[in-house]
Design a protein around this motif. Structure first.
Motif, PDB file in Angstrom:
ATOM      1  N   VAL A   1      31.851  23.303  36.813  1.00 50.00           N
ATOM      2  CA  VAL A   1      30.743  24.255  36.954  1.00 50.00           C
ATOM      3  C   VAL A   1      31.091  25.330  37.975  1.00 50.00           C
ATOM      4  CG1 VAL A   1      28.361  24.520  37.730  1.00 50.00           C
ATOM      5  CG2 VAL A   1      28.968  22.624  36.229  1.00 50.00           C
ATOM      6  N   ALA A   2      31.679  24.906  39.096  1.00 47.96           N
ATOM      7  CA  ALA A   2      32.079  25.869  40.128  1.00 47.96           C
ATOM      8  C   ALA A   2      33.138  26.831  39.595  1.00 47.96           C
ATOM      9  CB  ALA A   2      32.603  25.127  41.357  1.00 47.96           C
ATOM     10  N   ALA A   3      34.084  26.289  38.829  1.00 50.21           N
ATOM     11  CA  ALA A   3      35.128  27.137  38.247  1.00 50.21           C
ATOM     12  C   ALA A   3      34.529  28.116  37.239  1.00 50.21           C
ATOM     13  CB  ALA A   3      36.190  26.270  37.578  1.00 50.21           C
ATOM     14  N   ALA A   4      33.573  27.626  36.447  1.00 52.47           N
ATOM     15  CA  ALA A   4      32.922  28.494  35.459  1.00 52.47           C
ATOM     16  C   ALA A   4      32.180  29.635  36.144  1.00 52.47           C
ATOM     17  CB  ALA A   4      31.959  27.678  34.603  1.00 52.47           C
ATOM     18  N   GLU A   5      31.537  29.326  37.263  1.00 56.71           N
ATOM     19  CA  GLU A   5      30.812  30.377  37.992  1.00 56.71           C
ATOM     20  C   GLU A   5      31.774  31.439  38.512  1.00 56.71           C
ATOM     21  OE1 GLU A   5      27.794  31.015  41.775  1.00 56.71           O
ATOM     22  OE2 GLU A   5      28.962  29.174  41.591  1.00 56.71           O
ATOM     23  N   ILE A   6      32.904  30.999  39.049  1.00 57.84           N
ATOM     24  CA  ILE A   6      33.889  31.950  39.572  1.00 57.84           C
ATOM     25  C   ILE A   6      34.445  32.816  38.448  1.00 57.84           C
ATOM     26  CG2 ILE A   6      36.158  32.152  40.658  1.00 57.84           C
ATOM     27  CD1 ILE A   6      35.496  29.588  42.222  1.00 57.84           C
ATOM     28  N   VAL A   7      34.769  32.182  37.326  1.00 61.25           N
ATOM     29  CA  VAL A   7      35.323  32.921  36.188  1.00 61.25           C
ATOM     30  C   VAL A   7      34.323  33.957  35.676  1.00 61.25           C
ATOM     31  CG1 VAL A   7      36.053  32.725  33.781  1.00 61.25           C
ATOM     32  CG2 VAL A   7      36.906  31.096  35.470  1.00 61.25           C
ATOM     33  N   LEU A   8      33.062  33.549  35.532  1.00 60.68           N
ATOM     34  CA  LEU A   8      32.043  34.481  35.047  1.00 60.68           C
ATOM     35  C   LEU A   8      31.809  35.621  36.035  1.00 60.68           C
ATOM     36  CD1 LEU A   8      29.457  32.021  33.461  1.00 60.68           C
ATOM     37  CD2 LEU A   8      30.793  33.761  32.271  1.00 60.68           C
ATOM     38  N   ARG A   9      31.889  35.296  37.313  1.00 59.44           N
ATOM     39  CA  ARG A   9      31.717  36.348  38.318  1.00 59.44           C
ATOM     40  C   ARG A   9      32.845  37.373  38.213  1.00 59.44           C
ATOM     41  NH1 ARG A   9      30.939  34.526  44.444  1.00 59.44           N
ATOM     42  NH2 ARG A   9      29.166  33.509  43.421  1.00 59.44           N
ATOM     43  N   VAL A  10      34.078  36.881  38.062  1.00 63.09           N
ATOM     44  CA  VAL A  10      35.223  37.785  37.920  1.00 63.09           C
ATOM     45  C   VAL A  10      35.093  38.618  36.646  1.00 63.09           C
ATOM     46  CG1 VAL A  10      37.717  37.890  37.553  1.00 63.09           C
ATOM     47  CG2 VAL A  10      36.779  36.315  39.258  1.00 63.09           C
ATOM     48  N   ILE A  11      34.720  37.950  35.541  1.00 63.43           N
ATOM     49  CA  ILE A  11      34.550  38.665  34.273  1.00 63.43           C
ATOM     50  C   ILE A  11      33.456  39.719  34.391  1.00 63.43           C
ATOM     51  CG2 ILE A  11      33.808  38.410  31.867  1.00 63.43           C
ATOM     52  CD1 ILE A  11      35.145  35.682  31.845  1.00 63.43           C
ATOM     53  N   TRP A  12      32.392  39.386  35.111  1.00 70.76           N
ATOM     54  CA  TRP A  12      31.275  40.314  35.298  1.00 70.76           C
ATOM     55  C   TRP A  12      31.739  41.600  35.981  1.00 70.76           C
ATOM     56  CZ3 TRP A  12      26.703  42.195  34.322  1.00 70.76           C
ATOM     57  CH2 TRP A  12      25.964  42.869  35.295  1.00 70.76           C
ATOM     58  N   TYR A  13      32.462  41.458  37.089  1.00 76.36           N
ATOM     59  CA  TYR A  13      32.906  42.643  37.822  1.00 76.36           C
ATOM     60  C   TYR A  13      33.986  43.411  37.052  1.00 76.36           C
ATOM     61  CZ  TYR A  13      30.233  40.999  41.834  1.00 76.36           C
ATOM     62  OH  TYR A  13      29.206  40.599  42.664  1.00 76.36           O
ATOM     63  N   LEU A  14      34.882  42.679  36.391  1.00 68.11           N
ATOM     64  CA  LEU A  14      35.901  43.354  35.581  1.00 68.11           C
ATOM     65  C   LEU A  14      35.268  44.094  34.409  1.00 68.11           C
ATOM     66  CD1 LEU A  14      38.789  40.700  35.446  1.00 68.11           C
ATOM     67  CD2 LEU A  14      38.742  42.847  36.732  1.00 68.11           C
ATOM     68  N   SER A  15      34.231  43.506  33.826  1.00 72.26           N
ATOM     69  CA  SER A  15      33.547  44.149  32.701  1.00 72.26           C
ATOM     70  C   SER A  15      32.844  45.422  33.141  1.00 72.26           C
ATOM     71  CB  SER A  15      32.537  43.183  32.074  1.00 72.26           C
ATOM     72  OG  SER A  15      33.181  42.042  31.552  1.00 72.26           O
ATOM     73  N   ILE A  16      32.246  45.385  34.320  1.00 68.31           N
ATOM     74  CA  ILE A  16      31.600  46.596  34.849  1.00 68.31           C
ATOM     75  C   ILE A  16      32.638  47.695  35.047  1.00 68.31           C
ATOM     76  CG2 ILE A  16      30.437  47.585  36.857  1.00 68.31           C
ATOM     77  CD1 ILE A  16      28.954  44.971  37.200  1.00 68.31           C
ATOM     78  N   ALA A  17      33.764  47.327  35.673  1.00 70.40           N
ATOM     79  CA  ALA A  17      34.823  48.316  35.907  1.00 70.40           C
ATOM     80  C   ALA A  17      35.374  48.846  34.587  1.00 70.40           C
ATOM     81  CB  ALA A  17      35.943  47.692  36.737  1.00 70.40           C
ATOM     82  N   GLY A  18      35.596  47.942  33.631  1.00 66.30           N
ATOM     83  CA  GLY A  18      36.117  48.359  32.333  1.00 66.30           C
ATOM     84  C   GLY A  18      35.151  49.253  31.586  1.00 66.30           C
ATOM     85  N   THR A  19      33.864  48.935  31.665  1.00 69.99           N
ATOM     86  CA  THR A  19      32.853  49.749  30.986  1.00 69.99           C
ATOM     87  C   THR A  19      32.785  51.148  31.582  1.00 69.99           C
ATOM     88  OG1 THR A  19      31.526  47.796  30.445  1.00 69.99           O
ATOM     89  CG2 THR A  19      30.399  49.930  30.421  1.00 69.99           C
ATOM     90  N   ILE A  20      32.800  51.223  32.908  1.00 68.93           N
ATOM     91  CA  ILE A  20      32.763  52.532  33.569  1.00 68.93           C
ATOM     92  C   ILE A  20      33.989  53.360  33.190  1.00 68.93           C
ATOM     93  CG2 ILE A  20      32.869  53.700  35.812  1.00 68.93           C
ATOM     94  CD1 ILE A  20      31.234  51.371  36.956  1.00 68.93           C
TER      95      ILE A  20
END
Length: 210
Positions: free
Chosen positions: A10-29
């Motif tokens: 669960v902790a690993a999933a949270e970290i992965v989703l957090r990284v994906i979230w910020y990378l997705s924002i950067a990629g979208t911009i």
């Protein structure tokens, strides 16, 4: 042992989703900025060269040989592929594609964020809440919306380009290309969300009666 492993997952999933979230924002911009400002700044030219799925048939009939004396006719129908045309497209279509991509990007970010929140609730040992049922519904509707939006974009491109395409043996067919697997998956998640909501309400009622 199993409990510790689950906590780590669960902790690993949270970290992965957090990284994906910020990378997705950067990629979208970056992507949306490139679409919007690229042609203006002459960094890139937004063309109809985006990879677009097509469905086509072939007029020419081929043959297939089995053994040494058996030859049968073969015809290609409802074949699928992709095409690319490097040519500027009208401003109106640029605006339409930009808005559709903006909607799709927003929905993708929304899904990632909601998943992140669900994982956080699991990490906090409090997953069975009404809010998570709503989050599952958001994911379901977003999945369906993403697929339909992408299908609409492809259909618009095909309707614009099909009259301008010329092939001697290929017949292009304009169809909306959507993955029904994704739509079905979205509907399944919607059903699960409703079952989740009912389960949470029953749990809350039981707690009140105790």
């Amino acid at each position: 042992m199993s409990k510790n492993l689950n906590n780590k997952l669960v902790a690993a999933a949270e970290i992965v989703l957090r990284v994906i979230w910020y990378l997705s924002i950067a990629g979208t911009i970056f992507f949306m900025g490139k679409m919007l400002l690229g042609p203006v700044l002459e960094i890139t030219e937004y063309t109809s060269g985006l990879i677009t799925p097509i469905e086509f048939s072939v007029n020419e009939q081929g043959t297939a040989t089995f053994d040494s004396d058996q030859t049968v006719p073969v015809q290609i129908n409802h074949a699928k592929g992709y095409f690319r045309i490097d040519r500027p497209i009208p401003t109106t279509l640029k605006v339409v594609f930009f808005l559709i991509n903006l909607v799709v990007s927003g929905l993708i970010l929304w899904v990632i964020y909601v998943l992140w929140k669900i994982v956080q609730s699991v990490k906090q040992k409090n997953p069975f809440i009404v809010l998570n049922g709503r989050r599952l519904r958001i994911i379901a509707f977003s999945m369906i919306g993403i697929e339909l939006s992408q299908g609409l974009a492809n259909l618009i491109k095909m309707l614009y380009l099909e009259p301008r395409l010329q092939f001697e043996t290929i017949i292009i067919q304009s169809k909306i290309h959507v993955s029904f697997h994704v739509i079905v998956a979205g509907l399944v998640i919607l059903v699960i969300a409703e079952a989740f909501r009912i389960g949470v309400e029953m749990k809350e009622e039981q707690e009140l009666t105790v």
